[in-house]
Design a protein around this motif. Structure first.
Motif, PDB file in Angstrom:
ATOM      1  N   LEU A  35       0.825  -1.210   0.000  1.00 33.36           N
ATOM      2  CA  LEU A  35       0.000   0.000   0.000  1.00 33.36           C
ATOM      3  C   LEU A  35       0.862   1.264   0.000  1.00 33.36           C
ATOM      4  O   LEU A  35       0.505   2.253  -0.636  1.00 33.36           O
ATOM      5  CB  LEU A  35      -0.968  -0.004   1.188  1.00 33.36           C
ATOM      6  N   TYR A  51     -10.393  -0.783  -2.630  1.00 37.76           N
ATOM      7  CA  TYR A  51      -9.287  -1.727  -2.760  1.00 37.76           C
ATOM      8  C   TYR A  51      -9.416  -2.812  -1.710  1.00 37.76           C
ATOM      9  O   TYR A  51     -10.118  -2.649  -0.702  1.00 37.76           O
ATOM     10  CB  TYR A  51      -7.921  -1.036  -2.634  1.00 37.76           C
ATOM     11  N   TYR A  58      -5.041  -9.191  -5.126  1.00 40.91           N
ATOM     12  CA  TYR A  58      -5.458  -7.830  -4.777  1.00 40.91           C
ATOM     13  C   TYR A  58      -6.509  -7.350  -5.775  1.00 40.91           C
ATOM     14  O   TYR A  58      -6.624  -7.891  -6.883  1.00 40.91           O
ATOM     15  CB  TYR A  58      -4.267  -6.860  -4.775  1.00 40.91           C
TER      16      TYR A  58
END
Length: 187
Positions: A35, A51, A58
């Protein structure tokens, strides 16, 4: 295989998983680092609406804010930087991710709303947690808690606006929902 170009001012579902479904985030530190790299490489290039990071994959839902070549290069830099650091940290070689990152253009507002819910419920759908609302590596809790600051720039207001208000945003997320994309594929 020809990859779809990322067009400025359009919305995309960006996702990928580990090569052979391998784990790409072994611990919370890996997720935080990914991140932080996303914040570094994607800032000013995209607007992130949602997200989620799961151990072997992901998801991002975002709008491209820059020209296609620049956006593609920013994503390439993010994924290459993470893969190199991961390989070095865990003394491994080879491709970390399965092929190129996948990208799917969002073609309707209904699809966009359903995708937000799907991404936020992803930890529940994969049996990672029974409580997706408190999952640390999803944007959901940053959307519902006004004082929480997301580790990456998150356009909370736009995300919530697709559901009219915060209460409806919470309500539709708590409903049991299966996601079917515009081609009729269950996720």
């Amino acid at each position: 295989m020809k990859l779809e170009m990322l067009e400025k001012d359009l919305y995309y579902h960006i996702y990928n998983r580990g090569n052979d479904s391998e784990v790409i985030f072994r611990n919370d530190e890996n997720k935080r680092y990914f991140l932080s790299l996303a914040a570094k490489h994607l800032d000013q290039a995209v607007s992130i609406l949602a997200y989620c990071l799961i151990d072997n994959h992901y998801h991002f839902l975002l709008k491209i804010d820059t020209e296609e070549h620049t956006a593609t290069q920013k994503f390439s830099n993010l994924f290459n930087a993470y893969a190199k650091a991961y390989n070095k940290r865990f003394n491994r070689t080879g491709s970390l991710f399965e092929k190129h990152f996948r990208r799917k253009k969002i073609t309707s507002e209904a699809y966009l709303r359903n995708l937000i819910i799907y991404i936020h419920r992803n930890p529940l759908n994969h049996g990672v947690t029974p409580d997706f609302a408190n999952f640390k590596f999803s944007s959901y809790r940053f959307c519902i808690e006004p004082l929480l600051s997301s580790p990456i720039a998150l356009d909370k207001e736009e995300t919530i606006s697709y559901f009219d208000d915060l209460e409806n945003f919470k309500f539709v997320h708590l409903r049991q929902a299966n996601f079917r994309d515009e081609e009729g594929v269950d996720w």
